[in-house]
Each structure stands twice: as structure tokens, then as C-alpha cells.
Design a protein around this motif. Structure first.
Motif, short mmCIF file in Angstrom:
data_model
loop_
_atom_site.label_atom_id
_atom_site.label_comp_id
_atom_site.label_asym_id
_atom_site.label_seq_id
_atom_site.Cartn_x
_atom_site.Cartn_y
_atom_site.Cartn_z
N HIS A 144 19.49 15.09 24.65
CA HIS A 144 18.05 15.26 24.81
C HIS A 144 17.76 15.84 26.19
O HIS A 144 18.38 15.44 27.16
N CYS A 145 16.85 16.80 26.25
CA CYS A 145 16.46 17.34 27.53
C CYS A 145 15.07 16.82 27.89
O CYS A 145 14.12 17.01 27.13
N PHE A 146 14.98 16.13 29.02
CA PHE A 146 13.70 15.58 29.46
C PHE A 146 12.79 16.66 30.04
O PHE A 146 11.63 16.43 30.30
N GLY A 147 13.37 17.86 30.23
CA GLY A 147 12.56 18.95 30.74
C GLY A 147 11.87 19.72 29.63
O GLY A 147 10.65 19.81 29.60
N CYS A 148 12.66 20.23 28.68
CA CYS A 148 12.05 21.10 27.67
C CYS A 148 11.95 20.41 26.31
O CYS A 148 11.37 20.96 25.38
N GLY A 149 12.52 19.22 26.19
CA GLY A 149 12.37 18.49 24.94
C GLY A 149 13.41 18.84 23.88
O GLY A 149 13.36 18.31 22.77
N LEU A 176 22.84 20.38 33.65
CA LEU A 176 21.74 21.35 33.63
C LEU A 176 21.52 21.81 32.19
O LEU A 176 22.46 22.14 31.49
N CYS A 177 20.29 21.79 31.76
CA CYS A 177 19.96 22.10 30.38
C CYS A 177 20.30 23.56 30.05
O CYS A 177 19.90 24.46 30.77
N PRO A 178 21.06 23.77 28.97
CA PRO A 178 21.38 25.15 28.59
C PRO A 178 20.23 25.83 27.85
O PRO A 178 20.30 27.02 27.56
N PHE A 179 19.18 25.08 27.53
CA PHE A 179 18.09 25.65 26.74
C PHE A 179 16.90 26.06 27.60
O PHE A 179 15.98 26.68 27.12
N HIS A 180 16.88 25.64 28.85
CA HIS A 180 15.84 26.15 29.73
C HIS A 180 16.41 26.23 31.14
O HIS A 180 17.45 25.63 31.43
N GLN A 181 15.75 26.99 31.98
CA GLN A 181 16.27 27.21 33.32
C GLN A 181 15.85 26.05 34.21
O GLN A 181 14.68 25.71 34.27
ZN LIG Z 1 15.86 21.74 28.60
#
Ligand SMILES: [Zn+2]
Length: 592
Positions: free
Chosen positions: A60-65, A39-44
């Protein structure tokens, strides 16, 4: 941003650091193919879109970039500078850190101040503990704590201490070693009207407050007897911010991750009581109003939490805000309300660990808990029903997930026996809308990048045997011009001489391009061959020709002179021929 320059200490650290292990200290990762995801620590988020690539040593986070290397990760999460991140990673990997000469004087001063303050707090903790166990006045405190069910073992385990009433006992200890300015910055002392420093904590039982890595950074002091205030905390200092700390997190974090759930209580005594009952994944917010930063901190370890505040007490508004905030951040929230409004400390003492564990296991979902409360309201009239609905809807509307909102609306309608079509309809409509919605960053949505472009990007980074040749082919015919990935290719072409560092290259790109680059590099790669490169190049050539053809058509529409017309038509013919040859070549290659 400073980058890890070749041959530098930072580069050495980066080579030795295992990004999976470092990131794994902050994020629960599991292996998925060649990558690790979590789970990305930079977005929920609820489903993992955060990937760590062990070979390329990047995330790399495919959700928030969000993306980068191990240093960028630490910088973003710890809100630290590049040198601090390098140092932190080095320490985590056991690499000795050379004395830094290149720090700015201001940075160095801040770091020195921070480490002096942490050292001061360590000594203060030792001092307070000594007072509790050996001091004359401490005997009373010791008896008081024993009376509250804390034996010597517990006092030692949680580092409890005692601040004597004299008003300068701690000051006399620390004054010879630290400047007045540092003493004041520590928050351990106050100034009297004449400007003299004195001990902030007097005649209080002292609870050390640790940061995530187990260093004492503040204290909570509980009054003995009727002194006011009952609880007194360290003020905000350079090393302590109340909203950024969860009490007991340093000791709970392993278990939080492993069990993937946490128990959130209000105060130190509650946390200590629960931990002593053998439930290690407990943390205290130190108050019922939970700060967003604390939620973020907790979210690094788990998103499932049982809140064991008493939601019916005086701080109800604050409690409800905190719970609503957890819902909004997509935590799975359950509520443990102990019978008779008891706090965990009291309940455990009276009923024991097994009874507590049983209630913990049965703790209802927060919305179920609220529904149960709404059912106790008078719903015999239409107005009563509306009131009950109005009580519940704000919570439902905070849920980020639309499906969940509509599910809950249906649940509420049936649980509250709302049969009137008008009410059902307004409930349904209210649930569809969401307040304080987080909008997706539309500029981050990945644009249409053709597979051939992505493959070429991969090869320009990875294909050791023909990277330079490929860069030359692209560059000499400017095949990358006009592509979605033009900027990325340009930077890669400029870096084709030696194996490029993806994170360093990304630093030269805009956010949108960074995202494309990382997503391309994270695709499962197969062996690169020159044949494949050739067919990707053909594709680019085809696009280039198609672009020129449409350009020619535009010019032909502008009623060119006769000479110009002939030239344009000739060029058009030529391009068409090349294009058809190309198609033929591709076809026969595919067929043969
Ligand atoms: Zn993210």
C-alpha cells in the motif's frame, strides 16, 4: 479484474510467493517495524511512503493510494494482464506453470508472437557474433573494434556482432524457421520496392539491446567507415520500444540498487567503456533525449543520477530537456562534463579509469553546473543580469519542492551578485511559483475515519476467534450505517464466514475506500480481544444514537402533530437514557 480464486493455480502461486522478495526486485525495500518500506514505484517521491506487508502479502502506498497483492503489483508495473502476472510471479518463485487453456485466442497469439520474436533475436545475436568472430568479412570489423580498444573479452561480454554486407545473410538463416509475417514484425528486415525482404542491418557492428531481464529485444548497428547513418537501431516492434529501454540496465540493476546511484551516458560505446572501467552502475539512454518512461524505469532502482552527456554539444536542447525532466521527477541530478567535451569512451581511453572516477566523485549538482555557466555570461549590465537569471529560472521553476526552489533562488542571487532589490524580488517570486506542477489527488486525501472504525475493520479481517460474532453484532443493528467506512464494513460483513482476502475485498471497493481499508490493515496491530471489540461497538452505538437524536430534533422542529410530538419526545428520552448509561458503563470500565 480476475482474482485468485480458491484452489486455482493463481491462489497456489500467491500462497507460495513472497511479496517482499518480488516487490524487492523492483523497489529498494528496508524493514520498518513489521513492514517493509521504500519509494513508491507508482508515483514520484523522495521519502518512502510505500509499504509492503509480509504477513498479509500486500502493498500500500500512503502517498498515492496504490495498493493490492503481488499480482496487482506486477500487473501495474509490467503493464501486463492477470494471467501474465500470475505466470511471471510463478516463474520468479520457480513454480512450474501449467499450460494455459483459458487464455483468450488473441492473448495467446500475442504471447506466442512475443516469444517467437525473442527467440528470433537470440538466434540473430548468435549469428551476428559468429560473423564477427569467424566470418571472413568479420575480420575487418574485429580489427576495427580492436582499434577502438575492445578486446575479445569485451566483445564477448557485451555480445557484439557483425552484420555482413550481403543483404540476405540473416534472412537465409531465419527464413526456414519463421513465417514471413513474423520476420517482418521482428524489425530485423526491410522490404525492397518489389516487396522482397532483405536484411535491415548490413556491414555494421551490432550491439544487442537487452530488456530489463537480460533478453535481446533489439539491435543497434554502428556503421563501419562512412556509411550513413552512423547509428541505426531496430524500429519499434512488439517486443521493443525505444523509450522503454535503458541499455545495460539488466547488468547494472543490482549495483544501481546497492550503490543507490547511476551514471547515465549517451550511447552503447560509452556504457561499455564505463562498465569496463569497473563502474557497473552505468546505463545508456541511447540518445540525449530521455523519455519519461526511461526515467520511471531508472527510478525503480535509484533516484540519484550523474548525467555524463556532453551538455554543450549539438543535442543541447534535448539534453537540457532530459535534465530538466529528471529534476522535475525529483531525481538528485549531477552533471559530469568531461574536459574538452570528450565522451566517456574517449576520455577513459586517454585518461584512464582513475581520472574518470575522480571527476565522477566531484560532479556538481546540476543547478551548480548551470550557475557556473551563467557566471560566464556577461553580467556587467542590468540587461546581462536579467539574461543570466532568465537562463536559470526555468530550471529552478521545474523543481517540485518549494523549499528547494527558494533555497536555489537565494543561492543564485548571491552567486550572480544580484544586489538590485527589484531583481531579487522578481527572482524570489518566480521561485515561489512552479510550472507544470503535479497536484495532489485531493479526492485521495484520507477522510476522518475514527480509530474505532479502523480497529473494527482490522478485527473483521483478522480476529479469527470472534470475526463472525462481531460481524453479526454490527450487521444485526446496522451499526455501520452512515459511517465513513460503511461500504468497507458492508463488504467485510458479507465476507465474514472465512478469513477474508484483503486484496480481493479491495477489488470491490472504490479507490477512496480501498485506501482506508489498506491503511487500517497496515497499522501495527496488537492482539485483538472481544473486550476491545465491545468498546468499539459501544462507540458505534453511541454514534448511532447521536445520529438518531439529531434526526429527532429535526423532526421536532417541523411542528409535528401532538401524538407524533409525544412519541418523538418519548423516544428522545429513551435514547438519552441509553446514552448516559453507556457513558457511565464506559467510565466505570475505564475506572475499574
Ligand atoms: Zn505511491
Amino acid at each position: 479484474m480476475t482474482m485468485a480464486e480458491a484452489g486455482s493455480f493463481a491462489e497456489r502461486v500467491k500462497q507460495q510467493a513472497d511479496i517482499v522478495r518480488i516487490v524487492g526486485e523492483y523497489v529498494r525495500l528496508r524493514k520498518a517495524g513489521q513492514n517493509f518500506v521504500g519509494l513508491c514505484p507508482f508515483h514520484q517521491e523522495k521519502t518512502p511512503s510505500f509499504a509492503v506487508h509480509p504477513v498479509r502479502q500486500m502493498y500500500h502506498c500512503f502517498g498515492c493510494g496504490a495498493s493490492g497483492d503481488v499480482f496487482k503489483f506486477v500487473m501495474e508495473l509490467e503493464k501486463s494482464s492477470f494471467p501474465e502476472a500470475v505466470r511471471a510471479v510463478a516463474e520468479k518463485c520457480g513454480i512450474p506453470v501449467p499450460r494455459r487453456a483459458d487464455q483468450s485466442p488473441e492473448n495467446r497469439r500475442e504471447n506466442q508472437q512475443r516469444s517467437a520474436l525473442i527467440d528470433m533475436h537470440r538466434q540473430a545475436a548468435v549469428f551476428f557474433a559468429k560473423q564477427l568472430h569467424e566470418g571472413a568479412e568479420g575480420k575487418v570489423a574485429f580489427a576495427y573494434l580492436e582499434d577502438r580498444g575492445l578486446n575479445r573479452d569485451a566483445l564477448v561480454r557485451f555480445g557484439l556482432g557483425f552484420a555482413p554486407s550481403s543483404g540476405d545473410a540473416l534472412l537465409r538463416q531465419l527464413k526456414p524457421k519463421y513465417s514471413e509475417k513474423l520476420l517482418e514484425a521482428s524489425g530485423l528486415f526491410s522490404r525492397d520496392p518489389s516487396g522482397r525482404l532483405y536484411d535491415r542491418f548490413r556491414r555494421r557492428v551490432m550491439f544487442p539491446i537487452w530488456n530489463e531481464s537480460g533478453k535481446v529485444i533489439a539491435f543497434g548497428g554502428r556503421a563501419m567507415g562512412d556509411d550513413m547513418p552512423k547509428y541505426m537501431n531496430s524500429p519499434e516492434t512488439p517486443i521493443y520500444s525505444k523509450s522503454g529501454v535503458l541499455y545495460h540496465l539488466d547488468k547494472a540493476k543490482e549495483v544501481l540498487r546497492k550503490s543507490d546511484f547511476g551514471i547515465l551516458v549517451e550511447g552503447y560505446m560509452d556504457a561499455i567503456a564505463v562498465a569496463r572501467a569497473g563502474i557497473a552502475n552505468v546505463i545508456a539512454s541511447c540518445g540525449t533525449s530521455l523519455a519519461e518512461q526511461q526515467i520511471k524505469l531508472l527510478g525503480r532502482y535509484t533516484r540519484r543520477v550523474v548525467v555524463n552527456y556532453d551538455p554543450d554539444t549539438a543535442g543541447q536542447a534535448a539534453t537540457e530537456r532530459s535534465l530538466a525532466l529528471l529534476l522535475e521527477k525529483e531525481f538528485d541530478v549531477r552533471v559530469l562534463a568531461l574536459p574538452g567535451g570528450a565522451d566517456p569512451d574517449k576520455f577513459l581511453k586517454e585518461q584512464g579509469a582513475e581520472a574518470y572516477k575522480k571527476l565522477l566523485a566531484e560532479a556538481p549538482q546540476y543547478l551548480d553546473y548551470l550557475i557556473a555557466r551563467a557566471r560566464r555570461m556577461d553580467r556587467s549590465t542590468a540587461a546581462g543580469k536579467v539574461a543570466a537569471l532568465n537562463y536559470l529560472m526555468p530550471y529552478v521553476q521545474r523543481l517540485p519542492n518549494r523549499l528547494l526552489r527558494s533555497e536555489w533562488a537565494t543561492r543564485i542571487a548571491s552567486e550572480l551578485r544580484v544586489e538590485e532589490p527589484v531583481l531579487r524580488e522578481s527572482l524570489r517570486r518566480a521561485a515561489v511559483e512552479r510550472r507544470s506542477e503535479v497536484k495532489p489527488k485531493s479526492e485521495l486525501l484520507a477522510p476522518a475515519v475514527k480509530p474505532a472504525e479502523r480497529r473494527l475493520i482490522q478485527m473483521l479481517v483478522e480476529a479469527e476467534s470472534f470475526r463472525k460474532k462481531l460481524a453479526l453484532e454490527i450487521g444485526s443493528s446496522s451499526l455501520h450505517r452512515g459511517l465513513e467506512t460503511e461500504k468497507i464494513m458492508e463488504v467485510l460483513l458479507a465476507n465474514a464466514e472465512k478469513p477474508p482476502d484483503a486484496a480481493a475485498i479491495a477489488a470491490d471497493l472504490e479507490e477512496k475506500d480501498q485506501r482506508i481499508l489498506f491503511e487500517a490493515l497496515f497499522e501495527a496491530s496488537i492482539e485483538h480481544t472481544w473486550e476491545e471489540a465491545e468498546s468499539c461497538l459501544e462507540f458505534l452505538r453511541g454514534r448511532q444514537i447521536a445520529r438518531e437524536l439529531s434526526e429527532l430534533d429535526k423532526q421536532l422542529h417541523l411542528q409535528p402533530s401532538k401524538e407524533e410530538l409525544i412519541r418523538l419526545l418519548a423516544r428522545k428520552d429513551e435514547l438519552r437514557r441509553v446514552l448516559s448509561q453507556q457513558k457511565h458503563a464506559v467510565k466505570s470500565a475505564a475506572g475499574g
